[in-house]
Design an enzyme around this catalytic site. Structure first.
Site: not given
Length: 339
Positions: A11-13, A153, A157
């Site tokens: 993934g991106f991060i 979402y 979290k």
């Protein structure tokens, strides 16, 4: 060589964090489900780059597969786990909420179980600025009450934070939750606004600007973000029996080795200024399509990062023009678009 298990490395991060850790001499094992929420070819390219380091290895499987995750973690024996994998995207959570519960709640529970069974030195898990929801007092501080999440979402979290605290308390498991603020940068996610804006401007398509542009975000360059995570690895929350008091402004739990830390640029930037930074980097003006506020969105985010600075001595500070220039240069190279 210190061993770190990182979820979401395709993934991106996760890609950027793994690359940084490898450059700092860590041994990294990545765990990623390679879901098709966005272009899997981009994910595979990220993993291919990481695989060029002999200190990187990876497993492709879903976090919901508890047996496989435990097998991998037991074989690798990480000292630290950094949990970044998640079903991301605020707007997609309106369309497919079930995927968020399965990935973000069940998957995170499995990661915590692995951390508990292996008795890792530190568990670090990603949260989000969306946690702050309808909060209006800014900048957002970790010690602020945050009980008004506006999307599933954000709710998942928030559940992760509560789950993390309970495990930290029950099993004396040092745990740090870090809340991200609107991350952008190279090798990004195609579903993110800045990525879509760049693509649309280059191809003469209009961009949708919600709330008629009257929005503010604490835009955070991914390079700054992962540096903050890296520094937090060694900032292990103290156990209750080993400390005298908790300083004002520290989110350290009074009953567990558990802390929440914001990682943002600590600057409230107008959405229109961000769009202008993209336009300047691309060298072309956007065709602007102004829209009303989208359901579940918030008008502003802004991080108080004084705790991060107090704990690590670090303050993210990449300005949006520098960061967007880097992204657009990468975008042109990756998609082979001449300047």
């Amino acid at each position: 060589m210190r061993r770190v298990l990182v979820t979401g490395t395709a993934g991106f991060i996760g890609f950027h964090l793994a690359r940084l850790l490898l450059s700092q001499g860590f041994q990294v094992h990545g765990y990623d489900g390679m879901t098709d929420y966005y272009d899997v070819a981009l994910k595979r390219r990220r993993h291919q780059m990481l695989m060029q380091s002999p200190a990187f290895s990876a497993t492709e499987d879903l976090l919901e597969n508890h047996e496989r995750l435990m097998q991998v973690a037991t074989e690798f024996q990480p000292e630290v786990i950094v949990h970044l994998a998640a079903q991301a995207g605020v707007r997609y959570s309106l369309e497919n909420p079930r995927s968020y519960v399965e990935s973000n709640v069940v998957g995170t529970f499995n990661v915590m179980e692995a951390a508990r069974e292996l008795e890792v030195n530190h568990l670090l898990m990603a949260s989000t600025s969306s946690i702050y929801g309808a909060n209006e007092n800014m900048p957002f501080a970790e010690v602020d009450k945050a009980d008004t999440q506006l999307t599933i979402y954000a709710a998942t979290k928030k559940a992760n934070e509560a789950m993390g605290h309970s495990y930290a308390h029950l099993w004396n498991l040092p745990t740090t939750m870090f809340r991200f603020f609107t991350v952008y940068g190279t090798w990004g996610r195609p579903d993110l606004a800045y990525f879509k804006f760049t693509d649309a401007i280059l191809n003469d398509r209009p961009i949708d600007i919600y709330n008629n542009g009257e929005m503010f975000r604490d835009f955070t360059c991914v390079d700054d973000l992962v540096r903050g995570i890296h520094l937090l690895i060694d900032t292990v929350p103290m156990r209750p029996d080993s400390r005298v008091d908790i300083p004002a402004g520290d989110s350290l739990s009074p009953v567990a080795p558990y802390r929440i830390v914001n990682i943002g640029n600590s600057e409230k930037v107008r959405l229109m200024d961000f769009i202008e930074a993209i336009e300047d980097a691309v060298g072309k003006k956007a065709i602007r399509n102004y829209m009303p506020m989208q359901m579940g969105d918030v008008p502003a985010t802004w991080a108080d990062t004084s705790l991060l600075q107090e704990l690590t001595g670090y303050k993210p500070q990449t300005d949006i023009r520098t960061g967007m220039k880097q992204f657009v240069d990468w975008y042109r190279e990756y998609y082979q678009i001449p300047a």
